[in-house]
Write an enzyme that holds these catalytic residues in place. Sequence first.
Site, PDB file in Angstrom:
ATOM      1  N   LYS A 252       5.893  -4.792  -3.423  1.00 51.12           N
ATOM      2  CA  LYS A 252       7.232  -4.657  -2.857  1.00 51.12           C
ATOM      3  C   LYS A 252       7.058  -4.181  -1.424  1.00 51.12           C
ATOM      4  O   LYS A 252       6.118  -3.484  -1.127  1.00 51.12           O
ATOM      5  CB  LYS A 252       8.006  -3.607  -3.668  1.00 51.12           C
ATOM      6  CG  LYS A 252       9.489  -3.759  -3.506  1.00 51.12           C
ATOM      7  CD  LYS A 252      10.205  -3.184  -4.687  1.00 51.12           C
ATOM      8  CE  LYS A 252      11.680  -3.387  -4.549  1.00 51.12           C
ATOM      9  NZ  LYS A 252      12.108  -4.719  -4.977  1.00 51.12           N
TER      10      LYS A 252
ATOM     11  N   TRP B  17      -2.742  -2.760  -1.747  1.00 57.49           N
ATOM     12  CA  TRP B  17      -2.462  -4.197  -1.826  1.00 57.49           C
ATOM     13  C   TRP B  17      -3.367  -4.830  -0.784  1.00 57.49           C
ATOM     14  O   TRP B  17      -3.175  -4.649   0.412  1.00 57.49           O
ATOM     15  CB  TRP B  17      -0.993  -4.459  -1.512  1.00 57.49           C
ATOM     16  CG  TRP B  17      -0.577  -5.888  -1.696  1.00 57.49           C
ATOM     17  CD1 TRP B  17      -0.244  -6.497  -2.863  1.00 57.49           C
ATOM     18  CD2 TRP B  17      -0.428  -6.892  -0.691  1.00 57.49           C
ATOM     19  NE1 TRP B  17       0.097  -7.815  -2.641  1.00 57.49           N
ATOM     20  CE2 TRP B  17      -0.013  -8.081  -1.323  1.00 57.49           C
ATOM     21  CE3 TRP B  17      -0.626  -6.905   0.688  1.00 57.49           C
ATOM     22  CZ2 TRP B  17       0.223  -9.270  -0.623  1.00 57.49           C
ATOM     23  CZ3 TRP B  17      -0.397  -8.083   1.386  1.00 57.49           C
ATOM     24  CH2 TRP B  17       0.024  -9.245   0.720  1.00 57.49           C
TER      25      TRP B  17
ATOM     26  N   GLU C 224      17.135 -18.640  -5.813  1.00 63.47           N
ATOM     27  CA  GLU C 224      16.839 -17.279  -6.273  1.00 63.47           C
ATOM     28  C   GLU C 224      16.412 -17.276  -7.754  1.00 63.47           C
ATOM     29  O   GLU C 224      15.491 -16.559  -8.147  1.00 63.47           O
ATOM     30  CB  GLU C 224      18.060 -16.376  -6.030  1.00 63.47           C
ATOM     31  CG  GLU C 224      17.918 -14.939  -6.469  1.00 63.47           C
ATOM     32  CD  GLU C 224      16.762 -14.176  -5.836  1.00 63.47           C
ATOM     33  OE1 GLU C 224      16.143 -14.680  -4.890  1.00 63.47           O
ATOM     34  OE2 GLU C 224      16.454 -13.081  -6.332  1.00 63.47           O
TER      35      GLU C 224
ATOM     36  N   ARG D 220       4.196  -0.641  -4.591  1.00 64.71           N
ATOM     37  CA  ARG D 220       3.844  -1.100  -3.247  1.00 64.71           C
ATOM     38  C   ARG D 220       2.498  -1.823  -3.215  1.00 64.71           C
ATOM     39  O   ARG D 220       2.101  -2.379  -2.179  1.00 64.71           O
ATOM     40  CB  ARG D 220       3.781   0.094  -2.300  1.00 64.71           C
ATOM     41  CG  ARG D 220       5.085   0.817  -2.141  1.00 64.71           C
ATOM     42  CD  ARG D 220       4.937   1.996  -1.224  1.00 64.71           C
ATOM     43  NE  ARG D 220       4.708   1.598   0.151  1.00 64.71           N
ATOM     44  CZ  ARG D 220       5.669   1.355   1.029  1.00 64.71           C
ATOM     45  NH1 ARG D 220       6.912   1.482   0.681  1.00 64.71           N
ATOM     46  NH2 ARG D 220       5.385   0.984   2.252  1.00 64.71           N
TER      47      ARG D 220
ATOM     48  N   ASN E 181      -2.102   2.430   5.512  1.00 61.04           N
ATOM     49  CA  ASN E 181      -1.234   1.310   5.128  1.00 61.04           C
ATOM     50  C   ASN E 181      -0.935   0.558   6.410  1.00 61.04           C
ATOM     51  O   ASN E 181      -0.519   1.162   7.388  1.00 61.04           O
ATOM     52  CB  ASN E 181       0.046   1.908   4.507  1.00 61.04           C
ATOM     53  CG  ASN E 181       1.127   0.882   4.278  1.00 61.04           C
ATOM     54  OD1 ASN E 181       0.864  -0.316   4.251  1.00 61.04           O
ATOM     55  ND2 ASN E 181       2.349   1.348   4.105  1.00 61.04           N
ATOM     56  N   GLY E 182      -1.187  -0.741   6.431  1.00 59.92           N
ATOM     57  CA  GLY E 182      -0.945  -1.515   7.655  1.00 59.92           C
ATOM     58  C   GLY E 182      -2.153  -2.378   7.963  1.00 59.92           C
ATOM     59  O   GLY E 182      -3.007  -2.589   7.097  1.00 59.92           O
TER      60      GLY E 182
ATOM     61  N   LYS F 224      12.811 -15.908  -9.046  1.00 55.40           N
ATOM     62  CA  LYS F 224      12.655 -14.843 -10.043  1.00 55.40           C
ATOM     63  C   LYS F 224      11.677 -15.273 -11.128  1.00 55.40           C
ATOM     64  O   LYS F 224      10.813 -14.518 -11.535  1.00 55.40           O
ATOM     65  CB  LYS F 224      14.006 -14.481 -10.696  1.00 55.40           C
ATOM     66  CG  LYS F 224      14.948 -13.655  -9.875  1.00 55.40           C
ATOM     67  CD  LYS F 224      14.547 -12.216  -9.673  1.00 55.40           C
ATOM     68  CE  LYS F 224      13.695 -12.021  -8.459  1.00 55.40           C
ATOM     69  NZ  LYS F 224      14.303 -11.895  -7.147  1.00 55.40           N
TER      70      LYS F 224
ATOM     71  N   GLU G  27       8.071 -15.393  -9.926  1.00 55.29           N
ATOM     72  CA  GLU G  27       7.486 -14.074  -9.698  1.00 55.29           C
ATOM     73  C   GLU G  27       7.127 -13.365 -10.988  1.00 55.29           C
ATOM     74  O   GLU G  27       6.036 -12.831 -11.116  1.00 55.29           O
ATOM     75  CB  GLU G  27       8.503 -13.167  -8.994  1.00 55.29           C
ATOM     76  CG  GLU G  27       8.716 -13.426  -7.554  1.00 55.29           C
ATOM     77  CD  GLU G  27       9.759 -12.464  -7.021  1.00 55.29           C
ATOM     78  OE1 GLU G  27       9.420 -11.672  -6.152  1.00 55.29           O
ATOM     79  OE2 GLU G  27      10.917 -12.512  -7.478  1.00 55.29           O
TER      80      GLU G  27
ATOM     81  N   HIS H  92      16.466 -37.686  -5.041  1.00 52.07           N
ATOM     82  CA  HIS H  92      15.757 -38.263  -3.902  1.00 52.07           C
ATOM     83  C   HIS H  92      14.256 -38.016  -3.995  1.00 52.07           C
ATOM     84  O   HIS H  92      13.576 -37.931  -2.965  1.00 52.07           O
ATOM     85  CB  HIS H  92      16.329 -37.695  -2.591  1.00 52.07           C
ATOM     86  CG  HIS H  92      17.750 -38.090  -2.366  1.00 52.07           C
ATOM     87  ND1 HIS H  92      18.125 -39.359  -1.972  1.00 52.07           N
ATOM     88  CD2 HIS H  92      18.909 -37.406  -2.548  1.00 52.07           C
ATOM     89  CE1 HIS H  92      19.448 -39.434  -1.887  1.00 52.07           C
ATOM     90  NE2 HIS H  92      19.953 -38.257  -2.246  1.00 52.07           N
TER      91      HIS H  92
ATOM     92  N   CYS I  94       0.844  -1.188   0.000  1.00 48.87           N
ATOM     93  CA  CYS I  94       0.000   0.000   0.000  1.00 48.87           C
ATOM     94  C   CYS I  94       0.881   1.241   0.000  1.00 48.87           C
ATOM     95  O   CYS I  94       1.892   1.295   0.700  1.00 48.87           O
ATOM     96  CB  CYS I  94      -0.950   0.088   1.179  1.00 48.87           C
ATOM     97  SG  CYS I  94      -2.165  -1.207   1.248  1.00 48.87           S
TER      98      CYS I  94
HETATM   99  C1  F6R Z   1      11.671 -11.128  -4.477  1.00 45.21           C
HETATM  100  C2  F6R Z   1      11.310 -10.097  -3.551  1.00 45.21           C
HETATM  101  C3  F6R Z   1      10.881 -10.484  -2.179  1.00 45.21           C
HETATM  102  C4  F6R Z   1      11.686  -9.668  -1.158  1.00 45.21           C
HETATM  103  C5  F6R Z   1      11.172  -9.942   0.256  1.00 45.21           C
HETATM  104  C6  F6R Z   1      11.995  -9.210   1.301  1.00 45.21           C
HETATM  105  O1  F6R Z   1      12.006 -10.624  -5.729  1.00 45.21           O
HETATM  106  O2  F6R Z   1      11.361  -8.953  -3.865  1.00 45.21           O
HETATM  107  O3  F6R Z   1      11.033 -11.850  -1.973  1.00 45.21           O
HETATM  108  O4  F6R Z   1      13.025 -10.014  -1.275  1.00 45.21           O
HETATM  109  O5  F6R Z   1       9.841  -9.539   0.359  1.00 45.21           O
HETATM  110  O6  F6R Z   1      12.000  -7.843   1.076  1.00 45.21           O
HETATM  111  P1  F6R Z   1      13.080  -6.908   1.738  1.00 45.21           P
HETATM  112  O7  F6R Z   1      14.410  -7.276   1.199  1.00 45.21           O
HETATM  113  O8  F6R Z   1      12.661  -5.527   1.369  1.00 45.21           O
HETATM  114  O9  F6R Z   1      13.010  -7.153   3.218  1.00 45.21           O
END
Ligand code: F6R
Length: 615
Positions: free
Chosen positions: A610, A81, A488, A28, A107-108, A492, A495, A511, A2
């Site tokens: 994010k 969000w 990772e 966000r 937000n929250g 990626k 996502e 396994h 948010c």
């Molecule tokens: C993946 C991604 C998320 C963040 C996770 C932690 O591409 O962006 O998995 O890595 O939400 O976020 P931060 O690093 O901001 O604590």
Amino acid sequence: MCGIVGFSSHEKSACEPLVNGLRRLEYRGYDSAGVALESADGIKVVKQRGKVAELDKLLKEELATEDERAKYTVGIAHTRWATHGLPTTVNAHPHIADDGNLALVHNGIIENYATLRAGLEKRGCKFVSQTDTEVLAHLVATFDKGDFLSAVSHALKQVEGTYGIATISRRHPGEMVVARKGSPLVIGIGEHETVVASDVSAIVAYTRQVIYLKDGDIALVTPDGVSIYSLDNAPVSREVQEVDWDLGAIEKGGFDHFMLKEIFEQPDALRNTIRGRLDKSGATAILAGLNLTPRDLASFRRVAIIGCGTSLHAGMVGKYLFEKLADMPTSPEQAAEFRYCNPIIGPDNWIVALSQSGETADTLAAVRESIRKGALVSGLCNVVGSTIAREAGRGVYLHAGPEISVASTKAFTAQVTALLMSALKLGRTRRLSYSEGARLVDEIERIPELVGEVLKQNERIAEVAAKYAKADDMFFIGRGILYPTALEGALKIKEVAYVHAEGYQAAELKHGPIALLSEETPVVALLADIPGKEKTVGNVQECRARNAPVIGICSEGDSAAAEHVNDAIFVPKTSEEVAPIVSVVALQLFAYHVARLRGCEIDQPRNLAKSVTVE
Ligand code: F6R
């Protein structure tokens, strides 16, 4: 998670700054968006399901002329969000109360919203949404006896949970009240205009002078500035800080997507992470922000690296680095699990909290729990002034520049680089020799250039991506320090390309998961030429024997490994410590191109946001 914007001016219309601010914050959350605008005639709310572009269109229809827009000089806005209630127009913020005379964005999460709502309903308040936020709007209206600031403080004292809020009321023209607890809020002080936002990216177009509110702060915002108080009405003083990056840093700069821009920014970002932090003559790293003496470093018995998502994966690389270079038992920990598993920690534990945003709720909660238990906590954050950075009180800023794409890329490589420097520093106070230290200093210095070399493979990677872009399932395998890179790479592609992908230790595939392999399940194998590679080559052969096509991320010139895979992508040959960084950049580009070819919304993938500021 948010985004909130507020704008207050004597003369300028709030419409454009609010919509522009929302655009900057859309990463966000992007399931609905809305604005509330104040004029002498009252408050006008425009909101709708969908993205900010749709809101902008609607707003232009509703306020078609300059004159109409000009009368609204104060306003608040929100991009959502969803947490409570579906992403519908009615659940979109702002929420209103007091017969439309009060509007509020939040937000929250209000954890006790059901109890509060039941109480307010008994008093005759009518609710229209399923959100927790609407409760707050009604509460403020109920407490408003003529002093807006104290009405909001009273309301917030009833609330259990987290909030960043902004609210306006027709009864208090020209006043906006904002407050934070657990969700970030920044105030930009311009010339006869004040801007409020969840992060500075929505502010820099107007001013670089900002105040970061702290938890428990409440502020009265007017076009002429801001007065900050505690919830008990005691004045609070907060420093005005200057933001050191400009608009260019948060624009796409000719790239189609922020994700691609941020992947390509990595050489510069990493140069900034490293700058001034290597001590050639001492063969160590200088990390002044850690504020740790050699005696402190020598006193640690164990390190835990906490984080979520991509940051957790960086922490998993950190485990190998700390154990190899400093002989230090280290565990990477998913922050939420760590917090709730009664971690056995104390003063001889070093807790390293990794977070790009510095606002992730699970990581923040784990930081607080670690501090409570007496452990020494450092934050490795990208966002300067973020909550984790401030609460940890010591740490290393990544200086990777703003990361706008929801999928994290440059933060990962900067985190691994910062962890490598931390492990070097710790190692040099313990058992790491001068010559090993000097070797690592040289390696670290070369990282930006090595990453630049991987970027030159962009076209080749796009070509390989085109061959496999239709696959719906993929496996990523690696061993040792490259196992987290496999995780990772899988994250990626999940996502941004919505491909079901799993990261596995190369040895673990046989396994069980090997049962899923067929000619339709490509396997991406991390085959950089470091110890363990030969064994991974063996695992690759097992995959090929089940007809799975294999893409190898191989070291330049290693034709012996490349001949075992269907498609090789070459990255520069490096030491073991740097191999995860160069390899992951190839996987970031691979995920990007697969997503592009599948027509995905790369910068704002579905269901994500994010900065996850809820637990
Ligand atoms: C993946 C991604 C998320 C963040 C996770 C932690 O591409 O962006 O998995 O890595 O939400 O976020 P931060 O690093 O901001 O604590």
